[in-house]
Design an enzyme around this catalytic site. Structure first.
Site, PDB file in Angstrom:
ATOM      1  N   GLU A   1       0.783  -1.236  -0.031  1.00 50.46           N
ATOM      2  CA  GLU A   1      -0.014   0.156   0.019  1.00 50.46           C
ATOM      3  C   GLU A   1       0.571   1.324   0.033  1.00 50.46           C
ATOM      4  OE1 GLU A   1      -2.654  -0.303   3.455  1.00 50.46           O
ATOM      5  OE2 GLU A   1      -3.645  -2.123   2.349  1.00 50.46           O
TER       6      GLU A   1
ATOM      7  N   GLU B   1      -5.974 -10.928  -1.392  1.00 49.35           N
ATOM      8  CA  GLU B   1      -6.912 -10.792  -0.258  1.00 49.35           C
ATOM      9  C   GLU B   1      -8.228 -10.735  -0.750  1.00 49.35           C
ATOM     10  OE1 GLU B   1      -5.636  -7.498   2.251  1.00 49.35           O
ATOM     11  OE2 GLU B   1      -3.298  -7.537   1.564  1.00 49.35           O
TER      12      GLU B   1
END
Ligand code: GLA
Length: 373
Positions: free
Chosen positions: A178, A290
């Site tokens: 991220e 994910e």
């Protein structure tokens, strides 16, 4: 290796003692038999087809899990049968591994990794460098931010210690998680880069350094950049640019991880597919890392009641996604769901995964059926 002092750790320690596995450090994995399950700990596993087997020849199928699930009751049998790759949902994050400088608490993570190795299941290591759940001491000294040189040295030590500890056991690492947040409201960014402590103290080359250190520590591990919203064109461009710049510098990067946290109507499958194809064009792999499908129309909208009609929509959505993954199987090596069963999933309130109370949901059957199409 000392286990942490949390109640969860205490529960696990008791279980381990009961099963004769206490003190099982990484090196003892091969010699230790699988933990026998307490008879009343988990529901029986019904004889259902295996996701991993259904997608054999296309890509690995996996899920996020934790020490309690791989060691307790029958859940470990379900996981071993359904999946051929796993990731620890929290236990391999710096906050859990390295609360204090110079002190590592590998006990919980080792349980997951050793169980996987013993069962012939691959492990994704998640994650080395992230702005959240970082080692709490790493950015400051005596209350003031450390210098660039100190932070680089600390990052190098952390990555060498952790990747070194799992050398030969972790198949692929999420080296950086991220780093980009282009246009995201409320997030401090610079040209799309998240102005995290890593970015502010080291500068944008913190990513190249992290990949370089990870490669030094385990030259055989696959190294990934991982992010959410990878279908967004702005983030896609930043990620492609990152891959190109690492390649140009001769720094190893093996692929891009797409978190793919999803909703009933979001994201657009074609947008995610576009990113996956562009990534493949650069000669690196894709992992879907994910995946979940919340019972919400889109991000921020209310959770819908899990009626048969809503569960059917969730199932269709999973099928759409797996259909796209299948047609891009040359570009995708692994697809992991972010959780095993709804009650323990990160987004449990939105019942986002393939099992509920460890029993298959319509979404599970839709994914299985999609494999045969
Ligand atoms: C991100 C992280 C995961 C996890 C989820 C929330 O997606 O990559 O590790 O923390 O948030 O559980």
């Amino acid at each position: 290796m000392p286990l942490t002092a949390s109640p969860r750790a205490a529960l696990l320690a008791a279980l381990l003692l009961a099963s004769g596995c206490a003190g099982g450090a990484a090196s003892s994995a091969a010699a230790t038999p699988a933990a026998p399950a307490p008879a009343d700990a988990a529901p029986a596993v019904p004889p259902i087809p295996s996701l991993a087997r259904a997608y054999q020849g296309s890509f690995l199928v996996g899920a996020a899990t934790n020490p309690a699930q791989v060691l307790m009751g029958d859940t470990h049998e379900l996981i071993a049968r359904q999946f051929n790759v796993i990731v620890a949902d929290n236990d391999m994050k710096p906050l859990l591994l390295n609360r204090r400088e110079g002190r590592y608490e590998f006990g919980m993570a080792d349980q997951v990794v050793d169980w996987a190795v013993k069962n012939g299941i691959k492990v994704r290591g998640h994650c080395l460098v992230w702005h959240q759940q970082a080692a709490p001491w790493i950015f400051t000294q005596d209350g003031t931010p450390v210098s660039r040189e100190v932070l680089i040295a600390r990052m190098r030590t952390y990555i060498h210690d952790v990747v070194g500890h799992y050398k030969g056991k972790v198949w692929a690492w999420d080296v950086v998680n991220e780093a980009f947040a282009p246009g995201e409201p409320g997030i401090d960014t610079e040209m799309g880069w998240r102005r995290s402590d890593w970015y502010r103290i080291i500068g944008p080359d913190y990513i190249a350094l992290a990949f370089q250190f990870a490669h030094e520590a385990d030259p055989d591990a696959l190294l990934f950049y991982n992010d959410y919203d990878t279908e967004s064109p702005a983030k896609r461009q930043l990620i492609l640019e990152l891959v190109r710049s690492l390649q140009k510098k001769g720094i190893r990067i093996d692929g891009v991880g797409h978190q793919a946290h999803s909703y009933l109507s979001q994201p657009d499958v074609a947008d995610l597919e576009a990113t996956i194809r562009e990534v493949a064009r650069l000669g690196v792999k894709n992992h879907v890392t994910e995946l979940d499908v919340s019972l919400r129309e889109r991000w921020g909208s209310p959770v819908l009641e899990a009626t048969p009609a809503v569960l059917k929509r969730q199932a269709e959505r999973y099928a759409d996604l797996f259909r796209m993954f299948k047609r891009n199987r040359e570009a995708i090596d692994a697809v992991l769901i972010w959780g095993i069963s709804d009650e323990t999933a990160w987004r449990k309130e939105a019942q986002p995964v393939l099992f509920s109370e460890y029993r298959p949901k319509p979404a599970f059957w839709a994914v299985i059926e999609e494999a045969a199409r």
